[in-house]
Design a protein around this motif. Structure first.
Motif, PDB file in Angstrom:
ATOM      1  N   ARG A  14       0.850  -1.190   0.000  1.00 43.31           N
ATOM      2  CA  ARG A  14       0.000   0.000   0.000  1.00 43.31           C
ATOM      3  C   ARG A  14       0.881   1.233   0.000  1.00 43.31           C
ATOM      4  N   ARG A  58       4.360   0.350   2.073  1.00 43.00           N
ATOM      5  CA  ARG A  58       4.441  -0.682   3.109  1.00 43.00           C
ATOM      6  C   ARG A  58       3.821  -1.978   2.608  1.00 43.00           C
ATOM      7  N   ILE A  60       1.585  -5.180   2.602  1.00 41.57           N
ATOM      8  CA  ILE A  60       0.275  -5.462   3.177  1.00 41.57           C
ATOM      9  C   ILE A  60       0.396  -6.691   4.057  1.00 41.57           C
ATOM     10  N   THR A  61      -0.043  -6.569   5.296  1.00 41.61           N
ATOM     11  CA  THR A  61      -0.041  -7.688   6.217  1.00 41.61           C
ATOM     12  C   THR A  61      -1.445  -7.884   6.760  1.00 41.61           C
ATOM     13  N   GLU A  62      -1.743  -9.103   7.154  1.00 44.85           N
ATOM     14  CA  GLU A  62      -3.059  -9.377   7.732  1.00 44.85           C
ATOM     15  C   GLU A  62      -3.105  -8.835   9.138  1.00 44.85           C
ATOM     16  N   ARG A  63      -4.229  -8.216   9.472  1.00 42.74           N
ATOM     17  CA  ARG A  63      -4.412  -7.712  10.835  1.00 42.74           C
ATOM     18  C   ARG A  63      -5.028  -8.788  11.699  1.00 42.74           C
ATOM     19  N   THR A  64      -4.627  -8.802  12.962  1.00 39.31           N
ATOM     20  CA  THR A  64      -5.231  -9.731  13.904  1.00 39.31           C
ATOM     21  C   THR A  64      -6.430  -9.067  14.544  1.00 39.31           C
ATOM     22  N   SER A  65      -7.266  -9.813  15.206  1.00 36.38           N
ATOM     23  CA  SER A  65      -8.460  -9.247  15.842  1.00 36.38           C
ATOM     24  C   SER A  65      -8.097  -8.271  16.967  1.00 36.38           C
ATOM     25  N   GLU A  67      -5.863  -5.929  16.710  1.00 36.60           N
ATOM     26  CA  GLU A  67      -5.455  -4.637  16.163  1.00 36.60           C
ATOM     27  C   GLU A  67      -6.619  -3.764  15.924  1.00 36.60           C
TER      28      GLU A  67
END
Length: 67
Positions: A14, A58, A60-65, A67
């Motif tokens: 992104r 940056r 793209i990474t998966e967000r955890t619940s 965050e």
């Protein structure tokens, strides 16, 4: 000859406009990036092109619940 691997359908990075510094910095999403097939660069797609501030790319990474 170029690497014939396929370009991902979804962006891998992104692009953000960052204004300010430190914890008070404002990050505004302005586009996305995909790696080129040959692995030597990126294709960029901007939704906006700022005249001032910094542009940061940056992964793209998966967000955890949490965050």
């Amino acid at each position: 000859m170029t690497n014939q691997s396929t370009t991902p359908a979804k962006p891998t990075h992104r692009l953000f406009l960052v204004t300010g510094k430190g914890k008070s910095a404002n990050w505004t999403p302005i586009g996305a990036a995909w790696p080129n097939r040959d692995g030597e660069g990126f294709s960029l797609q901007y939704d906006a092109l700022p005249l001032t501030g910094r542009i940061i790319m940056r992964a793209i990474t998966e967000r955890t619940s949490a965050e």
